[in-house]
Write a protein that holds these residues in place. Structure first.
Motif, PDB file in Angstrom:
ATOM      1  N   THR A 290      -1.957   2.449  -0.504  1.00 17.82           N
ATOM      2  CA  THR A 290      -1.281   2.415   0.793  1.00 17.82           C
ATOM      3  C   THR A 290      -0.955   0.989   1.210  1.00 17.82           C
TER       4      THR A 290
ATOM      5  N   VAL B 136       2.110  -0.018  -0.515  1.00 19.07           N
ATOM      6  CA  VAL B 136       3.285   0.538   0.170  1.00 19.07           C
ATOM      7  C   VAL B 136       3.673  -0.345   1.351  1.00 19.07           C
TER       8      VAL B 136
ATOM      9  N   ALA C 118       0.635   2.515   6.774  1.00 22.52           N
ATOM     10  CA  ALA C 118       1.359   1.467   6.047  1.00 22.52           C
ATOM     11  C   ALA C 118       2.315   0.724   6.966  1.00 22.52           C
TER      12      ALA C 118
ATOM     13  N   LEU D 233       2.806   6.506  -2.377  1.00 16.39           N
ATOM     14  CA  LEU D 233       2.558   7.352  -1.205  1.00 16.39           C
ATOM     15  C   LEU D 233       2.265   8.787  -1.624  1.00 16.39           C
TER      16      LEU D 233
ATOM     17  N   ILE E 132       9.477   2.614   3.679  1.00 20.87           N
ATOM     18  CA  ILE E 132       8.372   3.556   3.893  1.00 20.87           C
ATOM     19  C   ILE E 132       8.908   4.883   4.427  1.00 20.87           C
TER      20      ILE E 132
ATOM     21  N   SER F 241      -1.597  10.215  -0.918  1.00 25.27           N
ATOM     22  CA  SER F 241      -1.682  11.348   0.007  1.00 25.27           C
ATOM     23  C   SER F 241      -2.377  12.541  -0.636  1.00 25.27           C
TER      24      SER F 241
ATOM     25  N   VAL G 132       0.418  12.671   4.080  1.00 25.63           N
ATOM     26  CA  VAL G 132       1.562  11.783   3.854  1.00 25.63           C
ATOM     27  C   VAL G 132       1.906  11.029   5.132  1.00 25.63           C
TER      28      VAL G 132
ATOM     29  N   LEU H 211      -0.799   8.346   6.167  1.00 24.28           N
ATOM     30  CA  LEU H 211      -0.796   7.145   5.336  1.00 24.28           C
ATOM     31  C   LEU H 211       0.480   6.338   5.519  1.00 24.28           C
ATOM     32  N   ALA H 212       1.614   7.019   5.701  1.00 21.97           N
ATOM     33  CA  ALA H 212       2.869   6.307   5.962  1.00 21.97           C
ATOM     34  C   ALA H 212       2.776   5.539   7.278  1.00 21.97           C
TER      35      ALA H 212
ATOM     36  N   SER I  30       7.117   2.785  -3.960  1.00 22.14           N
ATOM     37  CA  SER I  30       6.604   3.307  -2.694  1.00 22.14           C
ATOM     38  C   SER I  30       6.487   4.823  -2.725  1.00 22.14           C
TER      39      SER I  30
ATOM     40  N   TRP J  65       8.392   8.593   2.695  1.00 30.42           N
ATOM     41  CA  TRP J  65       7.729   9.594   3.536  1.00 30.42           C
ATOM     42  C   TRP J  65       8.550  10.883   3.582  1.00 30.42           C
TER      43      TRP J  65
END
Length: 418
Positions: free
Chosen positions: A46, A49, A292, A252, A85, A256, A285, A288-289, A248, A89
């Motif tokens: 992460t 990312v 980031a 990701l 990102i 995730s 997802v 974590l996005a 990325s 995502w």
């Protein structure tokens, strides 16, 4: 089961799951080490990312634009963070198929371009002593070894396919070996393309001028412009941006699914184990996005894009070394349990060598540690220490039957006879 796992060099034949390394370490070292591995994988993937768009939007593109006498807005890196990102995502919440299609297609285009372009550069450069780049020279064997070892960091994320095993296990013809084959194929193709392009850039820049290569602004673009013209240079920039986007997406997607697997084991909030209509772990997802984005904006605003990128990538190395050390120890532990002498090289010698190389890279990267790189160790500790405290509290929930099976989906209930 452990005997069957040992016979596969990548621990994936019978442990194909969303947990990836989290599940593999569970097999050899149990729940505490497994959880720590999972948290470290999520941490470094992460953070990677977050760091990629900071470099792209704050260092690479502005530097390239400056050569063309174009001034980018000072906060352009903010847009890069949202784009590099946001797109991953969106693809990740749409499910695994769109992500894999994008990654497979763009990666094949990128590798093909690098190979063809490198061959053209080598032909046009026509070095009079083509084997000269392979000579050790004044740097000595230590310099060559350090170059090889530090190249490991170029492959960060290449193991992200390990957490996709659960979604590919249904391919019966592979008998559970699909992840192992994916590792070999991706590593071979990536290594071949990078090695060939490195040689082409060396002879294209000038073998006797390489001391200026590392200090130049976008030297790769310069070489491509010289030998392939504006179209070749523009294509390299576009594919470099595509590579960043693909990284990325892969990171990701992988992180995730590790978070999803830990949630499914009820060792964190079970909301992370929920999937949407496309069977994607959308909550994992999105969480974590968001992490980031916040991390990238926060550190870049504090330190500036260039310093922030160096600090984040070094912190990534701390997390990567931690996770892969546990991974290799787990492999050796399984070997010891099974006493498989025929696998001594694979399961003892090579894991020890890998551990030594990883820690050597880390040591050479940060020592003597000084500000601002010292912040990378602090970031790692701010994740590691709370993780250890949390693991000590929740590891007792794991039953004896489950402690070596973390990350694996629950076995299907037997079908009732009609």
């Amino acid at each position: 089961m452990l005997r069957r796992v040992m016979k596969n060099p990548h621990l994936s034949k019978d442990r194909a799951s969303a947990g990836g390394y989290y599940s593999y370490v569970s097999a050899g070292l149990g729940p505490k080490a497994s959880l720590l591995t999972g948290f470290m994988v999520i941490f470094y993937q992460t953070l990677s990312v977050a760091g990629i768009p900071v470099y792209i939007g704050g260092v690479f593109l502005p530097g390239l634009a400056a050569r063309l006498h174009i001034n980018f807005p000072h906060e352009f890196w903010l847009f890069a963070i949202l784009f590099f990102i946001g797109v991953p995502w969106l693809l990740a919440v749409m499910g695994i198929r769109p992500s894999i299609k994008v990654l497979a297609t763009t990666s094949l285009i990128e590798i093909s371009f690098l190979i063809v372009a490198s061959i053209i550069i080598m032909i046009k450069a026509a070095p009079s002593t083509p084997l000269r780049p392979f000579e050790i020279g004044s740097v000595g064997i230590r310099g060559v070894s350090l170059g090889m070892v530090f190249a490991i960091t170029s492959f960060i994320g290449i193991g992200s396919h390990s957490s996709l095993g659960e979604e590919t296990k249904a391919v019966q013809t592979q008998r559970g070996r699909l992840i192992g084959k994916a590792a070999l194929v991706s590593l071979t193709l990536t290594g071949a393309a990078l090695t060939l392009s490195a040689y082409a850039l060396t002879v294209g820049w000038g073998m006797f001028r390489m001391n200026s290569f590392s200090t130049a602004n976008a030297p790769g673009v310069t070489v491509f412009l010289r030998y392939l013209g504006p179209i070749g240079a523009a294509s390299l920039v576009i594919l470099a941006l595509n590579s960043a986007l693909a990284d990325s997406i892969a990171l990701l997607t992988s992180s995730s699914r590790v978070l999803y697997a830990i949630g499914r084991d009820e060792l964190i909030h079970t909301g992370f184990a929920q999937v949407n209509g496309r069977r994607a772990p959308a909550r994992s997802v999105s969480a974590l996005a968001a992490f980031a984005v916040i991390t990238g904006i926060g550190i870049a605003s504090w330190l500036g894009p260039s310093t922030a990128f160096n600090v984040m990538t070094t912190a990534v190395l701390f997390g990567l070394v931690s996770a892969h050390t546990l991974m290799n120890i787990s492999l050796m532990r399984l070997f010891r349990k099974e006493h498989q002498q025929s696998h001594f090289l694979q399961h003892v010698v090579l894991p020890i060598l890998a551990i030594v190389l990883f820690w050597w890279v880390l040591y050479e990267s940060v020592w003597p540690i000084a500000y601002p790189l010292s912040l990378s160790a602090l970031i790692w500790l701010l994740v590691l220490i709370p993780s250890l405290i949390y693991i000590a509290k929740v590891s007792g929930r794991v039953s004896s039957a489950q402690k070596h099976r973390l990350g694996l989906p629950a076995p299907a209930a037997p079908k009732k006879p009609k």
